[in-house]
Design an enzyme around this catalytic site. Structure first.
Site, PDB file in Angstrom:
ATOM      1  CB  CYS A  12      -7.422  -1.185 -15.889  1.00  0.00           C
ATOM      2  SG  CYS A  12      -6.549  -0.891 -14.321  1.00  0.00           S
ATOM      3  CD  GLU A  25     -15.061   0.441 -15.717  1.00  0.00           C
ATOM      4  OE1 GLU A  25     -14.415  -0.194 -14.869  1.00  0.00           O
ATOM      5  OE2 GLU A  25     -14.574   0.823 -16.806  1.00  0.00           O
ATOM      6  CG  HIS A  41     -11.250   1.495 -14.054  1.00  0.00           C
ATOM      7  ND1 HIS A  41     -11.507   0.161 -14.230  1.00  0.00           N
ATOM      8  CD2 HIS A  41     -10.120   1.568 -13.299  1.00  0.00           C
ATOM      9  CE1 HIS A  41     -10.589  -0.554 -13.601  1.00  0.00           C
ATOM     10  NE2 HIS A  41      -9.738   0.268 -13.034  1.00  0.00           N
TER      11      HIS A  41
END
Length: 212
Positions: free
Chosen positions: A87, A194, A192
């Protein structure tokens, strides 16, 4: 093997920590730690730089943590340790950020971070939600990832690379939005991983086993 996720007070790292630790355990890829300790960053085999918020604030926080900053630069620029920016952590790899004010980045991948300006007025900024990847070139990070796979984005500014070969993948959001960049031992993701379910976990695993 030690992977250091740098904590420079620019984002909640809990979900990233859990995702990286999960994949490290599954792949027997060593230890993953979230750290604000310069010595830990210096001895890490891989380095992850996350980031949430505005480019100038994140850049100031990173440089304000001088010990961490110097250790990271030494590890990546001199020792060639694999590096992943996520990011705003990816955006900081750029030459210059243009959010609120002109701010120098790390200049690891030549480019500018500029406001998203979709050609379709119905597309809102920030660019938030799932979008499908358009892969432009092969990279070990993308092993097992296909064109059209979805990843999760939340951002208002995007990375415009100066050299086409530094862009690995993009998404369409009323304009091309850089999704993944890479050069030498460095790679960055605007999304992202995750939060990107199995696709993101696959890329995390690929990074943890990448030996450039």
């Amino acid at each position: 093997m030690l992977t250091a996720i740098i904590d420079y007070e620019s984002g909640n790292l809990h979900s990233a920590e859990k995702a990286f630790q999960r994949m490290a355990q599954e792949l027997d890829a060593g230890e993953v730690v979230v750290t604000s300790d310069a010595d830990t960053v210096a001895r890490a085999d891989r380095i992850v730089l996350p980031g949430d918020g505005a480019f100038p604030a994140c850049a100031a926080e990173l440089r304000g943590h001088k010990g961490i900053y110097d250790a990271m630069v030494e590890a990546v620029e001199t020792k060639g340790r694999p590096f992943l920016g996520i990011c705003v952590g990816m955006q900081l790899m750029a030459t210059t950020g243009h959010e609120y004010e002109k701010t120098p980045g790390l200049n690891w991948v030549a480019g500018d971070v500029e406001k998203i300006e979709p050609s379709d007025a119905s597309l809102k900024v920030p660019h938030m939600g799932w979008n499908n990847l358009v892969i432009e070139r092969a990279h070990p990070l993308l092993d097992g990832v296909s064109n059209g796979d979805h990843t999760y984005f939340v951002h208002s500014y995007h990375f415009k690379t100066h050299r086409p070969e530094d862009r690995i993948a993009y998404v369409d959001y009323g304009q091309d939005i850089t999704a993944i960049i890479g050069r030498e031992t460095m790679v960055g993701m605007q999304f992202h991983p995750e939060k990107s379910q199995h696709v993101g976990l696959r890329m995390i695993g690929n990074f943890l086993t990448w030996t450039p």
